[in-house]
Design a protein around this motif. Structure first.
Motif, PDB file in Angstrom:
ATOM      1  N   ARG A   1      58.532  11.787 -30.915  1.00  0.00           N
ATOM      2  CA  ARG A   1      57.267  11.053 -32.129  1.00  0.00           C
ATOM      3  C   ARG A   1      57.754  11.764 -32.871  1.00  0.00           C
ATOM      4  O   ARG A   1      57.495  11.680 -33.886  1.00  0.00           O
TER       5      ARG A   1
ATOM      6  N   ASN B   1      50.565   0.974 -26.283  1.00  0.00           N
ATOM      7  CA  ASN B   1      49.986   1.311 -27.113  1.00  0.00           C
ATOM      8  C   ASN B   1      51.038   3.058 -27.685  1.00  0.00           C
ATOM      9  O   ASN B   1      50.340   2.943 -28.557  1.00  0.00           O
TER      10      ASN B   1
ATOM     11  N   ASP C   1      53.327   1.837 -30.660  1.00  0.00           N
ATOM     12  CA  ASP C   1      52.934   1.009 -31.455  1.00  0.00           C
ATOM     13  C   ASP C   1      51.764   2.124 -32.437  1.00  0.00           C
ATOM     14  O   ASP C   1      51.421   2.322 -33.602  1.00  0.00           O
ATOM     15  N   SER C   2      50.917   3.400 -32.026  1.00  0.00           N
ATOM     16  CA  SER C   2      50.644   4.507 -32.468  1.00  0.00           C
ATOM     17  C   SER C   2      51.250   4.419 -33.551  1.00  0.00           C
ATOM     18  O   SER C   2      51.338   5.181 -34.785  1.00  0.00           O
TER      19      SER C   2
ATOM     20  N   ASP D   1      52.489   2.304 -36.287  1.00  0.00           N
ATOM     21  CA  ASP D   1      51.100   2.205 -37.032  1.00  0.00           C
ATOM     22  C   ASP D   1      51.130   3.993 -37.897  1.00  0.00           C
ATOM     23  O   ASP D   1      50.693   3.731 -38.920  1.00  0.00           O
ATOM     24  N   GLU D   2      51.504   5.139 -37.356  1.00  0.00           N
ATOM     25  CA  GLU D   2      51.155   6.304 -38.389  1.00  0.00           C
ATOM     26  C   GLU D   2      52.228   6.125 -38.979  1.00  0.00           C
ATOM     27  O   GLU D   2      52.105   6.653 -40.283  1.00  0.00           O
TER      28      GLU D   2
END
Ligand code: NAI
Length: 289
Positions: free
Chosen positions: A20, A50, A53-54, A57-58
């Motif tokens: 991430r 998720n 996806d998260s 989105d970030e």
């Protein structure tokens, strides 16, 4: 212009932890990022959308460009589909960070073949599957960057991680060969052993040590390995807690025998053979690099 601007980079396993941070840092520098994550648990079980996806989105919320992919790196089809996501969404692929990983820690005497296979499949086969799918694109465009997530558990060893250590040092071997084969196509291939507080290490280190090991501290070095300006290849770095360290093999002075040595000759010279005094950085002893 940063060395990754407008470059399309796949980061496997980037729905959390270090991946991430790599994805966020790359997007901040203007790269278009494929955020791949299966969305499973630490041991590789389960799946879900998720996590990837998260992170997408970030990245988008911060003004960056990213797309999610949920395929597993552990199969050939998965590797192809991950690269295909980059090409169909952004028209190209320029970089791959082989970061996806799982743990099945157990001492060697108790390790099952399933535990051995599962870890090899995600780390070593995973890096093969994605890099192999990206390779023809890299060759054709005469440009590419690959980074392997290796580990000090492979470089130095670690109790209970025979499967993991073997896979992680296997990635260094893969990196060394791809660096040689990719040189004439401007494909740079390196390995980075991170040390960071993530779900992978939360129960291995105490809280005080973990608090100094934010995964964000590793990310700028990974961005550098994806950069067009970084022409290093076949290097290995250990990175964590604000430390960035290149590691390499050393070779001792060779002991040469003019004639066929006997077992006794080897025993007589054993202390000299194993003595590292005066050792220098190692290169292939016969082939010119
Ligand atoms: P993590 O567990 O947070 O990240 C690994 C990610 O890979 C997870 O999000 C997981 O869902 C994903 N993943 C697992 N199997 C997958 C599959 N088949 N396909 C796609 N995605 C999959 O752990 P962390 O610490 O961020 O690890 C990242 C990499 O860094 C791993 O390769 C790990 O072995 C390596 N590493 C981490 C160290 C640390 O100190 N945290 C130390 C040395 C290496």
């Amino acid at each position: 212009m940063s060395g990754v601007e407008d470059r399309v980079v796949v980061v496997t396993g980037s729905g959390g932890g270090l991946g991430r941070e790599y994805a966020l840092a790359l997007a901040r520098e203007g790269a278009k990022v494929v955020v791949n994550d299966l969305g499973g648990a630490r041991d590789g079980s389960g799946a879900g959308h998720n996590m990837a996806d998260s992170v997408v989105d970030e990245i988008k919320a911060a003004g960056g460009i990213a797309v999610a992919n949920y395929d597993s790196v552990a199969t050939e089809e998965g590797g192809k589909a991950i690269v295909e996501t980059a090409v169909s969404e952004f028209g190209a692929i320029h970089g791959v960070i082989n970061n996806a990983g799982i743990l099945r820690d157990v001492s060697f005497g108790k390790m099952t073949s399933d535990e051995w296979d599962a870890v090899l499949k995600v780390h070593l086969y995973g890096a093969y599957n994605v890099s192999r799918a990206a390779w023809p694109h890299f060759r054709e465009q005469k440009y590419g960057r690959i980074a392997m997530a290796t580990s000090t558990s492979g470089i130095y060893g670690n109790f209970g991680q025979a499967n993991y250590g073997a896979a992680k040092l296997g990635l260094v071997g893969l990196s060394n060969v791809l660096a040689i084969e990719g040189r004439k196509y401007n494909i740079g291939v390196n390995a980075l052993a991170p040390i960071a507080a993530t779900r992978m290490t939360e129960d291995i280190m105490d809280e005080e040590r973990l608090s100094a090991l934010a995964p964000a501290l590793v990310a700028p070095v990974m961005v550098q390995l994806m950069s067009e300006d970084c022409t290093d290849t076949a290097n290995v770095f250990v990175v964590g807690g604000g430390m960035v360290q290149r590691v390499a093999y050393f070779q001792a002075n060779a002991v040469n025998f003019a004639e066929q040595p006997s077992f006794g000759d080897i025993v007589a010279k054993w202390d000299e053979i194993t003595n590292l005094e005066g050792a220098v950085p190692a290169g292939h002893p016969i082939r010119q690099q």
